[in-house]
Write a protein that holds these residues in place. Structure first.
Motif, PDB file in Angstrom:
ATOM      1  N   GLU A 113       0.626  -1.109  -0.043  1.00 18.71           N
ATOM      2  CA  GLU A 113      -0.059  -0.071  -0.117  1.00 18.71           C
ATOM      3  C   GLU A 113       0.789   1.150  -0.042  1.00 18.71           C
ATOM      4  O   GLU A 113       1.902   1.335   0.534  1.00 18.71           O
ATOM      5  CB  GLU A 113      -0.964  -0.002   0.910  1.00 18.71           C
ATOM      6  CG  GLU A 113      -1.940   1.292   1.230  1.00 18.71           C
ATOM      7  CD  GLU A 113      -2.667   1.222   2.473  1.00 18.71           C
ATOM      8  OE1 GLU A 113      -3.431   2.232   2.603  1.00 18.71           O
ATOM      9  OE2 GLU A 113      -2.429   0.458   3.269  1.00 18.71           O
ATOM     10  N   LEU A 114       0.561   2.356  -0.879  1.00 22.10           N
ATOM     11  CA  LEU A 114       1.409   3.493  -0.905  1.00 22.10           C
ATOM     12  C   LEU A 114       0.949   4.340   0.393  1.00 22.10           C
ATOM     13  O   LEU A 114      -0.121   4.877   0.518  1.00 22.10           O
ATOM     14  CB  LEU A 114       1.046   4.046  -2.097  1.00 22.10           C
ATOM     15  CG  LEU A 114       2.013   5.227  -2.623  1.00 22.10           C
ATOM     16  CD1 LEU A 114       3.240   5.007  -2.774  1.00 22.10           C
ATOM     17  CD2 LEU A 114       1.300   6.179  -3.708  1.00 22.10           C
ATOM     18  N   VAL A 115       1.974   4.492   1.217  1.00 21.56           N
ATOM     19  CA  VAL A 115       1.743   5.298   2.490  1.00 21.56           C
ATOM     20  C   VAL A 115       2.819   6.457   2.525  1.00 21.56           C
ATOM     21  O   VAL A 115       4.183   6.016   2.425  1.00 21.56           O
ATOM     22  CB  VAL A 115       1.952   4.267   3.902  1.00 21.56           C
ATOM     23  CG1 VAL A 115       1.681   5.345   4.885  1.00 21.56           C
ATOM     24  CG2 VAL A 115       1.050   3.299   3.787  1.00 21.56           C
ATOM     25  N   GLN A 116       2.436   7.591   2.299  1.00 21.17           N
ATOM     26  CA  GLN A 116       3.459   8.804   2.332  1.00 21.17           C
ATOM     27  C   GLN A 116       4.192   8.532   1.340  1.00 21.17           C
ATOM     28  O   GLN A 116       5.418   8.946   1.802  1.00 21.17           O
ATOM     29  CB  GLN A 116       3.890   8.993   4.014  1.00 21.17           C
ATOM     30  CG  GLN A 116       2.887   9.213   4.990  1.00 21.17           C
ATOM     31  CD  GLN A 116       3.753   9.627   6.237  1.00 21.17           C
ATOM     32  OE1 GLN A 116       4.684   9.166   6.469  1.00 21.17           O
ATOM     33  NE2 GLN A 116       2.761   9.883   7.216  1.00 21.17           N
ATOM     34  N   GLY A 117       3.889   8.110   0.127  1.00 21.26           N
ATOM     35  CA  GLY A 117       4.792   8.228  -0.943  1.00 21.26           C
ATOM     36  C   GLY A 117       5.635   6.852  -1.200  1.00 21.26           C
ATOM     37  O   GLY A 117       6.429   6.888  -2.211  1.00 21.26           O
ATOM     38  N   SER A 118       5.592   5.935  -0.152  1.00 25.14           N
ATOM     39  CA  SER A 118       6.403   4.735  -0.408  1.00 25.14           C
ATOM     40  C   SER A 118       5.576   3.595  -0.235  1.00 25.14           C
ATOM     41  O   SER A 118       4.695   3.595   0.748  1.00 25.14           O
ATOM     42  CB  SER A 118       7.467   4.937   0.353  1.00 25.14           C
ATOM     43  OG  SER A 118       7.287   4.668   1.723  1.00 25.14           O
ATOM     44  N   TYR A 119       5.837   2.405  -0.600  1.00 23.13           N
ATOM     45  CA  TYR A 119       4.921   1.127  -0.680  1.00 23.13           C
ATOM     46  C   TYR A 119       5.377   0.312   0.758  1.00 23.13           C
ATOM     47  O   TYR A 119       6.609   0.271   1.153  1.00 23.13           O
ATOM     48  CB  TYR A 119       5.365   0.196  -1.836  1.00 23.13           C
ATOM     49  CG  TYR A 119       4.565   0.548  -2.851  1.00 23.13           C
ATOM     50  CD1 TYR A 119       3.162   0.785  -2.895  1.00 23.13           C
ATOM     51  CD2 TYR A 119       5.004   0.319  -4.225  1.00 23.13           C
ATOM     52  CE1 TYR A 119       2.415   1.086  -4.065  1.00 23.13           C
ATOM     53  CE2 TYR A 119       4.242   0.564  -5.463  1.00 23.13           C
ATOM     54  CZ  TYR A 119       2.951   0.997  -5.179  1.00 23.13           C
ATOM     55  OH  TYR A 119       2.293   1.183  -6.414  1.00 23.13           O
ATOM     56  N   GLN A 120       4.318   0.054   1.440  1.00 24.12           N
ATOM     57  CA  GLN A 120       4.466  -0.466   2.602  1.00 24.12           C
ATOM     58  C   GLN A 120       3.804  -1.881   2.509  1.00 24.12           C
ATOM     59  O   GLN A 120       2.668  -2.061   1.903  1.00 24.12           O
ATOM     60  CB  GLN A 120       3.932   0.063   3.770  1.00 24.12           C
ATOM     61  CG  GLN A 120       4.757   1.727   4.060  1.00 24.12           C
ATOM     62  CD  GLN A 120       5.991   1.553   4.308  1.00 24.12           C
ATOM     63  OE1 GLN A 120       6.466   0.726   5.049  1.00 24.12           O
ATOM     64  NE2 GLN A 120       6.832   2.418   3.753  1.00 24.12           N
ATOM     65  N   PRO A 121       4.409  -2.853   3.043  1.00 25.04           N
ATOM     66  CA  PRO A 121       3.777  -4.317   3.074  1.00 25.04           C
ATOM     67  C   PRO A 121       2.526  -4.317   3.637  1.00 25.04           C
ATOM     68  O   PRO A 121       2.336  -3.575   4.614  1.00 25.04           O
ATOM     69  CB  PRO A 121       4.804  -5.107   3.720  1.00 25.04           C
ATOM     70  CG  PRO A 121       6.059  -4.346   3.702  1.00 25.04           C
ATOM     71  CD  PRO A 121       5.769  -3.058   3.878  1.00 25.04           C
ATOM     72  N   ILE A 122       1.562  -5.079   3.021  1.00 22.30           N
ATOM     73  CA  ILE A 122       0.238  -5.220   3.799  1.00 22.30           C
ATOM     74  C   ILE A 122       0.415  -6.779   4.240  1.00 22.30           C
ATOM     75  O   ILE A 122       0.545  -7.743   3.853  1.00 22.30           O
ATOM     76  CB  ILE A 122      -0.793  -5.381   2.339  1.00 22.30           C
ATOM     77  CG1 ILE A 122      -0.707  -3.927   1.797  1.00 22.30           C
ATOM     78  CG2 ILE A 122      -2.266  -5.713   3.285  1.00 22.30           C
ATOM     79  CD1 ILE A 122      -1.957  -4.259   0.621  1.00 22.30           C
ATOM     80  N   ALA A 123       0.070  -6.425   5.764  1.00 27.79           N
ATOM     81  CA  ALA A 123      -0.086  -7.674   6.563  1.00 27.79           C
ATOM     82  C   ALA A 123      -1.125  -8.540   6.331  1.00 27.79           C
ATOM     83  O   ALA A 123      -2.337  -8.087   6.064  1.00 27.79           O
ATOM     84  CB  ALA A 123       0.081  -7.132   7.987  1.00 27.79           C
ATOM     85  N   PRO A 124      -1.098  -9.805   6.181  1.00 26.91           N
ATOM     86  CA  PRO A 124      -2.358 -10.719   6.006  1.00 26.91           C
ATOM     87  C   PRO A 124      -3.253 -10.759   7.132  1.00 26.91           C
ATOM     88  O   PRO A 124      -2.512 -10.589   8.231  1.00 26.91           O
ATOM     89  CB  PRO A 124      -1.602 -12.166   5.543  1.00 26.91           C
ATOM     90  CG  PRO A 124      -0.209 -11.934   6.300  1.00 26.91           C
ATOM     91  CD  PRO A 124       0.168 -10.630   6.232  1.00 26.91           C
ATOM     92  N   ASN A 125      -4.430 -11.234   6.952  1.00 28.74           N
ATOM     93  CA  ASN A 125      -5.490 -11.403   7.936  1.00 28.74           C
ATOM     94  C   ASN A 125      -5.280 -12.638   8.562  1.00 28.74           C
ATOM     95  O   ASN A 125      -4.249 -13.513   8.269  1.00 28.74           O
ATOM     96  CB  ASN A 125      -6.810 -10.753   7.705  1.00 28.74           C
ATOM     97  CG  ASN A 125      -7.358 -11.864   6.752  1.00 28.74           C
ATOM     98  OD1 ASN A 125      -6.848 -12.843   6.285  1.00 28.74           O
ATOM     99  ND2 ASN A 125      -8.362 -11.503   5.939  1.00 28.74           N
ATOM    100  N   ASP A 126      -6.061 -13.222   9.725  1.00 25.23           N
ATOM    101  CA  ASP A 126      -6.084 -14.391  10.208  1.00 25.23           C
ATOM    102  C   ASP A 126      -6.216 -15.474   8.965  1.00 25.23           C
ATOM    103  O   ASP A 126      -5.961 -16.750   9.475  1.00 25.23           O
ATOM    104  CB  ASP A 126      -6.771 -14.595  11.362  1.00 25.23           C
ATOM    105  CG  ASP A 126      -8.198 -14.305  11.049  1.00 25.23           C
ATOM    106  OD1 ASP A 126      -8.542 -13.865   9.872  1.00 25.23           O
ATOM    107  OD2 ASP A 126      -9.113 -14.198  12.097  1.00 25.23           O
ATOM    108  N   ARG A 127      -6.954 -15.195   8.046  1.00 28.29           N
ATOM    109  CA  ARG A 127      -7.198 -15.985   7.032  1.00 28.29           C
ATOM    110  C   ARG A 127      -5.891 -16.288   5.996  1.00 28.29           C
ATOM    111  O   ARG A 127      -5.976 -16.913   4.980  1.00 28.29           O
ATOM    112  CB  ARG A 127      -8.241 -15.941   6.213  1.00 28.29           C
ATOM    113  CG  ARG A 127      -9.670 -15.922   7.361  1.00 28.29           C
ATOM    114  CD  ARG A 127     -10.931 -15.636   6.225  1.00 28.29           C
ATOM    115  NE  ARG A 127     -11.938 -15.591   7.226  1.00 28.29           N
ATOM    116  CZ  ARG A 127     -12.724 -14.326   7.536  1.00 28.29           C
ATOM    117  NH1 ARG A 127     -11.971 -13.256   7.283  1.00 28.29           N
ATOM    118  NH2 ARG A 127     -13.603 -14.290   8.265  1.00 28.29           N
ATOM    119  N   GLY A 128      -4.959 -15.325   6.075  1.00 33.21           N
ATOM    120  CA  GLY A 128      -3.983 -15.059   5.040  1.00 33.21           C
ATOM    121  C   GLY A 128      -4.054 -14.341   4.018  1.00 33.21           C
ATOM    122  O   GLY A 128      -3.591 -14.247   2.925  1.00 33.21           O
TER     123      GLY A 128
END
Length: 252
Positions: A152-167
């Motif tokens: 996800e683009l956060v303040q101009g840079s890509y940050q990893p998206i954490a999986p939920n409990d289902r992956g």
């Protein structure tokens, strides 16, 4: 996933593309395998069917995005495996020409990795989608190894998206999550080799048209069977009641 070739004029200068959008055809190479083609097709069909009542989006795949009006064909275009643009007219196109689409870039891009493209997908393309396209959500998936990652683009840079409990990995533009379906739910109508699917926030699988139709038919079959059983039970009760009535005088 796309490979890019350099084309030159007789003067050995890069070709400049300055044509009306209707003349700009997509310039993507053939897909690497049936597996990649089917996965792209699967994702497009899922989104279009899920949003079948909407007309304010454009979803496509392996289609060139031209993003510089003074294009250097050897450099300034890319063809994501799948992309989604919100707020766009949902019509057929030969390519996506940013300057002919009110400056709109994709809200979501998905690349399907392969041995020959994963270095570019993880590096050059990720940087381009972050710094130039400013695409809010970027995902990649390897159809063979089943590696799935999202950013996800956060303040101009890509940050990893954490999986939920289902992956599953959430994607705001879709209002859905990406996840891996271990096995096809119906080998007769689904894609037995394709495993990247879309899920709701509650974990329900987003269906393909044929899956929804199969479910509808099965629900109707179950309803008809339940109705038949109720009718048979009612007939049995009526027959029992008539038998009692017929035997009542003899008992008296």
């Amino acid at each position: 996933m796309a490979q890019f070739s350099v084309q030159f004029c007789p003067t050995d200068q890069p070709i400049i593309l300055d044509l009306p959008s209707e003349e700009l055809w997509s310039d993507e190479p053939p897909l690497e395998s049936d597996l990649h083609r089917e996965q792209i097709d699967l994702l497009i069909r899922l989104v279009r069917f899920h949003w079948r009542d909407r007309s304010d989006f454009y979803a496509s795949g392996n289609l060139t995005i031209y993003y510089n009006e003074k294009q250097l064909k050897s450099r300034d275009f890319r063809g994501p495996d799948f992309f989604l643009v919100l707020g766009a007219n949902n019509r057929d196109r030969k390519s996506w020409v940013v300057w002919q689409e009110e400056g709109r870039y994709p809200n979501l891009i998905v690349e399907f990795l392969s041995d020959s493209t994963e270095k570019v997908d993880r590096g050059l393309k990720k940087q381009l989608y972050q710094d130039v396209f400013r695409t809010p959500y970027y995902f990649w998936f390897h159809p063979v190894t089943l590696e799935l990652a999202g950013f996800e683009l956060v303040q101009g840079s890509y940050q990893p998206i954490a999986p939920n409990d289902r992956g599953h990995l959430w994607c705001d533009p879709l209002g859905l999550a990406f996840g891996i379906l271990p096995e096809p739910i119906d080998p007769g109508i689904s894609y037995p080799r394709q495993r990247l699917r879309l899920f709701t926030a509650t974990g329900d699988l987003v269906q393909l048209p044929e899956e929804a139709e199969r479910q509808r038919a099965e629900t109707e079959r179950q309803r008809a069977e339940a109705e038949r059983q109720r009718a048979e039970a009612a007939e049995a009760r009526l027959a029992e009641l008539l038998a009692r009535l017929e035997s009542a005088p003899d008992e008296a």
